[in-house]
Design a protein around this motif. Structure first.
Motif, PDB file in Angstrom:
ATOM      1  N   VAL A  48      46.625  24.055  48.859  1.00  0.00           N
ATOM      2  CA  VAL A  48      45.415  24.168  49.491  1.00  0.00           C
ATOM      3  C   VAL A  48      44.314  24.880  48.620  1.00  0.00           C
ATOM      4  CG1 VAL A  48      44.022  24.420  51.265  1.00  0.00           C
ATOM      5  CG2 VAL A  48      46.026  23.724  51.754  1.00  0.00           C
ATOM      6  N   SER A  49      44.672  26.197  48.424  1.00  0.00           N
ATOM      7  CA  SER A  49      43.744  27.109  47.738  1.00  0.00           C
ATOM      8  C   SER A  49      44.622  28.322  47.308  1.00  0.00           C
ATOM      9  CB  SER A  49      42.468  27.489  48.556  1.00  0.00           C
ATOM     10  OG  SER A  49      41.621  28.262  47.954  1.00  0.00           O
ATOM     11  N   CYS A  50      44.137  28.959  46.235  1.00  0.00           N
ATOM     12  CA  CYS A  50      44.681  29.961  45.868  1.00  0.00           C
ATOM     13  C   CYS A  50      43.737  31.222  45.249  1.00  0.00           C
ATOM     14  CB  CYS A  50      45.909  30.003  44.825  1.00  0.00           C
ATOM     15  SG  CYS A  50      47.332  28.946  45.320  1.00  0.00           S
ATOM     16  N   ILE A  51      43.917  32.515  45.366  1.00  0.00           N
ATOM     17  CA  ILE A  51      42.978  33.289  44.762  1.00  0.00           C
ATOM     18  C   ILE A  51      43.828  34.345  44.035  1.00  0.00           C
ATOM     19  CG2 ILE A  51      43.275  34.627  46.771  1.00  0.00           C
ATOM     20  CD1 ILE A  51      40.019  35.361  46.453  1.00  0.00           C
ATOM     21  N   SER A  52      43.260  34.669  42.658  1.00  0.00           N
ATOM     22  CA  SER A  52      44.092  35.561  42.000  1.00  0.00           C
ATOM     23  C   SER A  52      43.764  37.079  42.125  1.00  0.00           C
ATOM     24  CB  SER A  52      43.693  35.318  40.481  1.00  0.00           C
ATOM     25  OG  SER A  52      42.075  35.819  40.365  1.00  0.00           O
ATOM     26  N   THR A  53      44.414  38.052  41.574  1.00  0.00           N
ATOM     27  CA  THR A  53      44.549  39.275  41.917  1.00  0.00           C
ATOM     28  C   THR A  53      43.265  40.169  41.265  1.00  0.00           C
ATOM     29  OG1 THR A  53      45.778  39.711  39.664  1.00  0.00           O
ATOM     30  CG2 THR A  53      46.839  39.542  41.735  1.00  0.00           C
ATOM     31  N   SER A  54      43.385  40.457  39.983  1.00  0.00           N
ATOM     32  CA  SER A  54      42.074  40.898  39.598  1.00  0.00           C
ATOM     33  C   SER A  54      40.769  40.445  39.499  1.00  0.00           C
ATOM     34  CB  SER A  54      42.233  41.681  38.126  1.00  0.00           C
ATOM     35  OG  SER A  54      42.641  40.699  37.299  1.00  0.00           O
ATOM     36  N   ASP A  55      40.544  39.370  39.316  1.00  0.00           N
ATOM     37  CA  ASP A  55      39.180  38.877  38.963  1.00  0.00           C
ATOM     38  C   ASP A  55      38.682  38.088  40.228  1.00  0.00           C
ATOM     39  OD1 ASP A  55      39.813  36.083  36.743  1.00  0.00           O
ATOM     40  OD2 ASP A  55      40.545  36.520  38.704  1.00  0.00           O
ATOM     41  N   GLY A  56      39.436  37.900  41.095  1.00  0.00           N
ATOM     42  CA  GLY A  56      39.047  37.107  42.292  1.00  0.00           C
ATOM     43  C   GLY A  56      38.950  35.671  42.076  1.00  0.00           C
ATOM     44  N   GLY A  57      39.318  35.069  40.898  1.00  0.00           N
ATOM     45  CA  GLY A  57      39.312  33.600  40.498  1.00  0.00           C
ATOM     46  C   GLY A  57      39.878  32.751  41.704  1.00  0.00           C
ATOM     47  N   THR A  58      39.310  31.965  41.960  1.00  0.00           N
ATOM     48  CA  THR A  58      39.960  30.959  42.899  1.00  0.00           C
ATOM     49  C   THR A  58      40.441  29.389  42.406  1.00  0.00           C
ATOM     50  OG1 THR A  58      37.663  30.197  43.435  1.00  0.00           O
ATOM     51  CG2 THR A  58      38.893  31.997  44.912  1.00  0.00           C
ATOM     52  N   PHE A  59      41.075  28.632  43.122  1.00  0.00           N
ATOM     53  CA  PHE A  59      41.469  27.301  42.937  1.00  0.00           C
ATOM     54  C   PHE A  59      41.397  26.647  44.226  1.00  0.00           C
ATOM     55  CE2 PHE A  59      43.548  23.691  41.371  1.00  0.00           C
ATOM     56  CZ  PHE A  59      44.501  23.230  42.414  1.00  0.00           C
ATOM     57  N   TYR A  60      40.768  25.192  44.181  1.00  0.00           N
ATOM     58  CA  TYR A  60      40.978  24.493  45.500  1.00  0.00           C
ATOM     59  C   TYR A  60      41.522  23.073  44.985  1.00  0.00           C
ATOM     60  CZ  TYR A  60      37.841  27.912  47.357  1.00  0.00           C
ATOM     61  OH  TYR A  60      37.315  29.299  47.974  1.00  0.00           O
ATOM     62  N   GLN A  61      42.162  22.572  45.966  1.00  0.00           N
ATOM     63  CA  GLN A  61      42.720  21.335  46.000  1.00  0.00           C
ATOM     64  C   GLN A  61      41.521  20.472  46.062  1.00  0.00           C
ATOM     65  OE1 GLN A  61      44.144  18.499  48.881  1.00  0.00           O
ATOM     66  NE2 GLN A  61      45.999  19.598  48.687  1.00  0.00           N
ATOM     67  N   ASP A  62      41.484  19.315  45.019  1.00  0.00           N
ATOM     68  CA  ASP A  62      40.304  18.441  45.080  1.00  0.00           C
ATOM     69  C   ASP A  62      39.757  18.009  46.715  1.00  0.00           C
ATOM     70  OD1 ASP A  62      41.065  16.439  42.151  1.00  0.00           O
ATOM     71  OD2 ASP A  62      40.044  18.632  42.447  1.00  0.00           O
ATOM     72  N   LEU A 100      53.454  37.972  42.706  1.00  0.00           N
ATOM     73  CA  LEU A 100      53.002  39.238  42.177  1.00  0.00           C
ATOM     74  C   LEU A 100      52.165  38.798  40.805  1.00  0.00           C
ATOM     75  CD1 LEU A 100      55.844  41.908  42.081  1.00  0.00           C
ATOM     76  CD2 LEU A 100      53.483  42.148  42.928  1.00  0.00           C
ATOM     77  N   TRP A 101      50.950  39.487  40.855  1.00  0.00           N
ATOM     78  CA  TRP A 101      50.054  39.151  39.657  1.00  0.00           C
ATOM     79  C   TRP A 101      50.016  37.650  39.397  1.00  0.00           C
ATOM     80  CZ3 TRP A 101      48.119  43.654  38.785  1.00  0.00           C
ATOM     81  CH2 TRP A 101      48.866  44.959  39.255  1.00  0.00           C
ATOM     82  N   GLY A 102      48.894  37.207  38.698  1.00  0.00           N
ATOM     83  CA  GLY A 102      48.732  35.774  38.615  1.00  0.00           C
ATOM     84  C   GLY A 102      47.311  35.268  38.649  1.00  0.00           C
ATOM     85  N   SER A 103      47.248  34.349  38.140  1.00  0.00           N
ATOM     86  CA  SER A 103      46.119  33.574  38.056  1.00  0.00           C
ATOM     87  C   SER A 103      45.922  32.598  39.220  1.00  0.00           C
ATOM     88  CB  SER A 103      45.893  32.843  36.728  1.00  0.00           C
ATOM     89  OG  SER A 103      44.741  31.874  36.937  1.00  0.00           O
ATOM     90  N   ALA A 104      44.481  32.315  39.945  1.00  0.00           N
ATOM     91  CA  ALA A 104      44.648  31.148  40.876  1.00  0.00           C
ATOM     92  C   ALA A 104      44.967  29.889  40.406  1.00  0.00           C
ATOM     93  CB  ALA A 104      43.399  31.272  41.376  1.00  0.00           C
ATOM     94  N   LYS A 105      44.953  29.703  39.160  1.00  0.00           N
ATOM     95  CA  LYS A 105      45.262  28.234  38.614  1.00  0.00           C
ATOM     96  C   LYS A 105      46.828  27.810  38.686  1.00  0.00           C
ATOM     97  CE  LYS A 105      41.461  28.729  35.157  1.00  0.00           C
ATOM     98  NZ  LYS A 105      41.082  28.559  33.355  1.00  0.00           N
ATOM     99  N   ILE A 106      47.562  29.061  38.830  1.00  0.00           N
ATOM    100  CA  ILE A 106      48.917  28.860  39.215  1.00  0.00           C
ATOM    101  C   ILE A 106      48.920  28.431  40.573  1.00  0.00           C
ATOM    102  CG2 ILE A 106      51.293  29.590  38.834  1.00  0.00           C
ATOM    103  CD1 ILE A 106      50.429  31.167  36.523  1.00  0.00           C
ATOM    104  N   CYS A 107      48.793  27.586  41.081  1.00  0.00           N
ATOM    105  CA  CYS A 107      48.683  27.273  42.749  1.00  0.00           C
ATOM    106  C   CYS A 107      49.584  26.020  42.888  1.00  0.00           C
ATOM    107  CB  CYS A 107      47.413  26.898  42.912  1.00  0.00           C
ATOM    108  SG  CYS A 107      46.931  26.929  44.843  1.00  0.00           S
ATOM    109  N   TYR A 108      51.041  26.084  42.926  1.00  0.00           N
ATOM    110  CA  TYR A 108      51.690  25.220  43.617  1.00  0.00           C
ATOM    111  C   TYR A 108      52.963  26.043  44.176  1.00  0.00           C
ATOM    112  CZ  TYR A 108      53.558  26.155  38.823  1.00  0.00           C
ATOM    113  OH  TYR A 108      54.102  27.024  37.861  1.00  0.00           O
ATOM    114  N   PRO A 109      53.702  25.374  45.206  1.00  0.00           N
ATOM    115  CA  PRO A 109      54.505  26.001  46.137  1.00  0.00           C
ATOM    116  C   PRO A 109      55.683  26.940  45.384  1.00  0.00           C
ATOM    117  CG  PRO A 109      53.912  23.886  47.147  1.00  0.00           C
ATOM    118  CD  PRO A 109      53.383  24.031  45.682  1.00  0.00           C
TER     119      PRO A 109
END
Length: 125
Positions: A48-62, A100-109
């Protein structure tokens, strides 16, 4: 130790709103990328959505972009998912998960290794 607990699921009418919350991250809250995933009956679990650690970047499913907002709350070490304009296709069990660690762009189960028990969201009139 991480013991994720989701809350906020409920029965809501189409067009309504809900706010889910995830807690239980332990002392390393700042080190975790956090994701919200959902699973509808008979369907695979999806991001559905993910948020990263340091920069608070986000990803949303369309399908939720523009309606849902994921946020980190450092003061109380929680992550929320604000869901607006809900429709019946949003129905499912919503899970919070971390890696642990990672970008919001890596957003899959499969990329997430620690999961909560889930909270039920039902959108129906």
């Amino acid at each position: 130790q991480v013991n994720l607990v989701e809350s906020g699921g409920a029965l809501v009418q189409p067009g309504g709103s809900l706010r889910l919350s995830c807690a239980g991250f332990g002392p390393r809250f700042d080190d975790y990328a956090v994701g919200w995933f959902r699973q509808a009956p008979g369907k695979e679990r999806e991001a559905v959505s993910c948020i990263s650690t340091s920069d608070g970047g986000t990803f949303y499913q369309d399908s939720v972009s523009g309606r849902f907002t994921i946020s980190r709350h450092n003061a109380n070490k929680t992550v929320s998912l604000q869901m607006n304009a809900l429709n019946p296709e949003d129905t499912g069990v919503y899970y919070c998960a971390v890696r642990l660690w990672g970008s919001a762009k890596i957003c899959y189960p499969k990329a997430y290794d620690t999961w909560g028990q889930g909270t039920q969201v039902t959108v129906s009139s």
